[in-house]
Structure formats: structure tokens, C-alpha cells
Scaffold this motif. Sequence first.
Motif, PDB file in Angstrom:
ATOM      1  N   ASN A   6     -10.927  -7.165  49.427  1.00  0.00           N
ATOM      2  CA  ASN A   6     -12.039  -7.409  48.509  1.00  0.00           C
ATOM      3  C   ASN A   6     -13.083  -6.306  48.647  1.00  0.00           C
ATOM      4  O   ASN A   6     -13.361  -5.840  49.756  1.00  0.00           O
ATOM      5  CB  ASN A   6     -12.709  -8.751  48.799  1.00  0.00           C
ATOM      6  CG  ASN A   6     -11.717  -9.895  48.845  1.00  0.00           C
ATOM      7  OD1 ASN A   6     -10.655  -9.857  48.225  1.00  0.00           O
ATOM      8  ND2 ASN A   6     -12.054 -10.936  49.599  1.00  0.00           N
ATOM      9  N   VAL A   7     -13.666  -5.908  47.528  1.00  0.00           N
ATOM     10  CA  VAL A   7     -14.723  -4.900  47.565  1.00  0.00           C
ATOM     11  C   VAL A   7     -15.840  -5.324  46.620  1.00  0.00           C
ATOM     12  O   VAL A   7     -15.579  -5.770  45.490  1.00  0.00           O
ATOM     13  CB  VAL A   7     -14.184  -3.497  47.189  1.00  0.00           C
ATOM     14  CG1 VAL A   7     -13.480  -3.522  45.837  1.00  0.00           C
ATOM     15  CG2 VAL A   7     -15.307  -2.470  47.173  1.00  0.00           C
ATOM     16  N   LYS A   8     -17.060  -5.209  47.103  1.00  0.00           N
ATOM     17  CA  LYS A   8     -18.215  -5.520  46.261  1.00  0.00           C
ATOM     18  C   LYS A   8     -18.493  -4.343  45.341  1.00  0.00           C
ATOM     19  O   LYS A   8     -18.509  -3.187  45.776  1.00  0.00           O
ATOM     20  CB  LYS A   8     -19.441  -5.817  47.132  1.00  0.00           C
ATOM     21  CG  LYS A   8     -20.652  -6.307  46.343  1.00  0.00           C
ATOM     22  CD  LYS A   8     -21.794  -6.701  47.269  1.00  0.00           C
ATOM     23  CE  LYS A   8     -22.981  -7.237  46.477  1.00  0.00           C
ATOM     24  NZ  LYS A   8     -24.102  -7.640  47.370  1.00  0.00           N
ATOM     25  N   VAL A   9     -18.724  -4.626  44.073  1.00  0.00           N
ATOM     26  CA  VAL A   9     -19.002  -3.575  43.092  1.00  0.00           C
ATOM     27  C   VAL A   9     -20.453  -3.675  42.604  1.00  0.00           C
ATOM     28  O   VAL A   9     -21.027  -4.762  42.594  1.00  0.00           O
ATOM     29  CB  VAL A   9     -18.015  -3.682  41.898  1.00  0.00           C
ATOM     30  CG1 VAL A   9     -16.622  -3.293  42.328  1.00  0.00           C
ATOM     31  CG2 VAL A   9     -18.015  -5.086  41.300  1.00  0.00           C
ATOM     32  N   LYS A  13      -3.134  -5.541  38.400  1.00  0.00           N
ATOM     33  CA  LYS A  13      -3.076  -6.734  39.241  1.00  0.00           C
ATOM     34  C   LYS A  13      -4.429  -7.062  39.872  1.00  0.00           C
ATOM     35  O   LYS A  13      -4.605  -8.153  40.435  1.00  0.00           O
ATOM     36  CB  LYS A  13      -2.045  -6.555  40.350  1.00  0.00           C
ATOM     37  CG  LYS A  13      -0.621  -6.281  39.868  1.00  0.00           C
ATOM     38  CD  LYS A  13      -0.023  -7.480  39.180  1.00  0.00           C
ATOM     39  CE  LYS A  13       1.433  -7.229  38.832  1.00  0.00           C
ATOM     40  NZ  LYS A  13       2.039  -8.358  38.093  1.00  0.00           N
ATOM     41  N   CYS A  14      -5.370  -6.122  39.827  1.00  0.00           N
ATOM     42  CA  CYS A  14      -6.683  -6.356  40.436  1.00  0.00           C
ATOM     43  C   CYS A  14      -7.446  -7.413  39.639  1.00  0.00           C
ATOM     44  O   CYS A  14      -7.286  -7.536  38.421  1.00  0.00           O
ATOM     45  CB  CYS A  14      -7.485  -5.059  40.482  1.00  0.00           C
ATOM     46  SG  CYS A  14      -6.737  -3.775  41.522  1.00  0.00           S
ATOM     47  N   VAL A  15      -8.289  -8.167  40.342  1.00  0.00           N
ATOM     48  CA  VAL A  15      -8.974  -9.303  39.715  1.00  0.00           C
ATOM     49  C   VAL A  15     -10.479  -9.190  39.960  1.00  0.00           C
ATOM     50  O   VAL A  15     -10.919  -9.004  41.103  1.00  0.00           O
ATOM     51  CB  VAL A  15      -8.465 -10.644  40.282  1.00  0.00           C
ATOM     52  CG1 VAL A  15      -9.166 -11.807  39.596  1.00  0.00           C
ATOM     53  CG2 VAL A  15      -6.952 -10.758  40.114  1.00  0.00           C
ATOM     54  N   ASP A  16     -11.257  -9.302  38.886  1.00  0.00           N
ATOM     55  CA  ASP A  16     -12.711  -9.356  38.995  1.00  0.00           C
ATOM     56  C   ASP A  16     -13.134 -10.789  39.289  1.00  0.00           C
ATOM     57  O   ASP A  16     -12.792 -11.718  38.532  1.00  0.00           O
ATOM     58  CB  ASP A  16     -13.371  -8.897  37.694  1.00  0.00           C
ATOM     59  CG  ASP A  16     -13.112  -7.431  37.400  1.00  0.00           C
ATOM     60  OD1 ASP A  16     -13.247  -6.610  38.313  1.00  0.00           O
ATOM     61  OD2 ASP A  16     -12.762  -7.122  36.252  1.00  0.00           O
ATOM     62  N   VAL A  17     -13.891 -10.958  40.388  1.00  0.00           N
ATOM     63  CA  VAL A  17     -14.383 -12.284  40.764  1.00  0.00           C
ATOM     64  C   VAL A  17     -15.862 -12.144  41.127  1.00  0.00           C
ATOM     65  O   VAL A  17     -16.206 -11.625  42.189  1.00  0.00           O
ATOM     66  CB  VAL A  17     -13.609 -12.877  41.958  1.00  0.00           C
ATOM     67  CG1 VAL A  17     -14.106 -14.285  42.255  1.00  0.00           C
ATOM     68  CG2 VAL A  17     -12.110 -12.885  41.686  1.00  0.00           C
ATOM     69  N   GLY A  18     -16.739 -12.596  40.238  1.00  0.00           N
ATOM     70  CA  GLY A  18     -18.166 -12.478  40.517  1.00  0.00           C
ATOM     71  C   GLY A  18     -18.562 -11.022  40.693  1.00  0.00           C
ATOM     72  O   GLY A  18     -18.278 -10.166  39.850  1.00  0.00           O
ATOM     73  N   ASP A  19     -19.225 -10.713  41.811  1.00  0.00           N
ATOM     74  CA  ASP A  19     -19.656  -9.346  42.083  1.00  0.00           C
ATOM     75  C   ASP A  19     -18.641  -8.585  42.945  1.00  0.00           C
ATOM     76  O   ASP A  19     -18.966  -7.551  43.525  1.00  0.00           O
ATOM     77  CB  ASP A  19     -21.031  -9.333  42.759  1.00  0.00           C
ATOM     78  CG  ASP A  19     -21.033 -10.072  44.093  1.00  0.00           C
ATOM     79  OD1 ASP A  19     -20.020 -10.712  44.426  1.00  0.00           O
ATOM     80  OD2 ASP A  19     -22.071 -10.011  44.797  1.00  0.00           O
ATOM     81  N   HIS A  20     -17.409  -9.091  43.044  1.00  0.00           N
ATOM     82  CA  HIS A  20     -16.364  -8.449  43.827  1.00  0.00           C
ATOM     83  C   HIS A  20     -15.117  -8.201  42.976  1.00  0.00           C
ATOM     84  O   HIS A  20     -14.936  -8.802  41.925  1.00  0.00           O
ATOM     85  CB  HIS A  20     -15.964  -9.319  45.035  1.00  0.00           C
ATOM     86  CG  HIS A  20     -16.882  -9.185  46.204  1.00  0.00           C
ATOM     87  ND1 HIS A  20     -18.191  -9.624  46.177  1.00  0.00           N
ATOM     88  CD2 HIS A  20     -16.687  -8.653  47.441  1.00  0.00           C
ATOM     89  CE1 HIS A  20     -18.756  -9.385  47.351  1.00  0.00           C
ATOM     90  NE2 HIS A  20     -17.869  -8.800  48.132  1.00  0.00           N
ATOM     91  N   VAL A  21     -14.282  -7.300  43.479  1.00  0.00           N
ATOM     92  CA  VAL A  21     -12.958  -7.073  42.913  1.00  0.00           C
ATOM     93  C   VAL A  21     -11.938  -7.309  44.008  1.00  0.00           C
ATOM     94  O   VAL A  21     -12.107  -6.819  45.136  1.00  0.00           O
ATOM     95  CB  VAL A  21     -12.805  -5.641  42.362  1.00  0.00           C
ATOM     96  CG1 VAL A  21     -11.365  -5.393  41.896  1.00  0.00           C
ATOM     97  CG2 VAL A  21     -13.774  -5.396  41.225  1.00  0.00           C
TER      98      VAL A  21
END
Length: 210
Positions: free
Chosen positions: A62-65, A136-144
Amino acid sequence: MAALVDLRGKYLSDQVRTLMRELSHPLTVIVAQSKDCPRPATLLVSSFNCVTLDPVPHVSFNVKVPSSTYDEINKSTTFTASAITNIQLARHLVMDKTDPRYIDVLRTHVHNDGAGKLVQEKGGIWWMRCQLLEDKCVDVGDHVVVIGKVMSAGFYKARNKHGKVLDKALIYGQRFYRYAGPPIMLPSMPQRKHFTADEMAKNLDPELEH
């Protein structure tokens, strides 16, 4: 009997953060570098995990964007993940990227050749070279949630005759850097078979370098 705590309400995020701090997580360095980037981009994560091994190993973290390292991963479409044992390396990699101490540890501990590996004998245990699977990457809130396909893998550190790495991987739990303690052996627990380094090499997937 201890009272149950209701975790609903406006402070739910802070409460969940407090709960999650009770768990220990492995620390992994993510490195990416595109052709036009003058130096590697790094990220220290505690969310690295293996999603599947079959038919081809896939990993996630997970990484915060926004994130400059995630931007670099997208540009290069590849990244390298490394498990580490060096506490000072972990400590410096979370510093501001303009901090001279961060720049110095980047120069001395990470190869500036686009491959993303750590310098030998600088605190790395193993590495995995991965292909970004952008679809396949998924955006979830302020993270990917980043998904990658493992293309090659190997050890930095020497192993003993059983194929086991001698140094312990660094983990983070209860707000401190840690190493895993000795295993808890139960009376009825069967003993695990120890494989030699040659036996382990024979059993590795042919796509994985060792």
C-alpha cells in the motif's frame, strides 16, 4: 471482566490506528527508477505481502498518494522490493527526501543503475524484481494497493547449510523497530524438515533467480 469498547464514532480512524499498532509488520524497501530519473526513488512500507504463488508469484503493498515514488513506479513500470535487517537504513529512509542524511544513505546503500537493488552487505536480506500491473492496482481512499508480478528474486545475505538466512528481518510493531523472537514450540507440534541450500535451490520456481 474487562469492559468492551465501542469503536464507533468520529474517532474511528484513530482508534483503528491504535489497534493496528498492536500488530507487527515486516518492513520492506521499495525502489523504482525510470531512465530519466537522476537517482532512485524509495519507499519504506510495512504492508508488503505475497498475494499468490501460482501460477506466477504476485505481491502487493500500500502507498499513500500523492507519492513521488509511486509516480516513479508508474513511469518505469517496474520496482524492486527488499527485506532489510538494518535499523539505521530504515530510520534514514523515512526522512525527508531533501535531508542530507537521506541523500547520503541513498548514495551509499542503493545502486543508482535502475535495477533497484541495495548495495551488497548494506542491510538487505532478499530482493524481488517486479513488473507493475497497473490494471490490477486499486484506489482505496487516500491509498493505492499496488500489485506487481515477480520477475526474478534472490538473496543478498549468505545462508547456512539449511538454506536459512542468518540475519533476522526487521519488523515494526507497537511503535518500535523489532526483530522476531524465538519460535513458540507446542508439545504436539511436529518438527519441520530442514532443507539444505541445494535442496531449496532445486525446489525454487525456475523463473526465480537464486
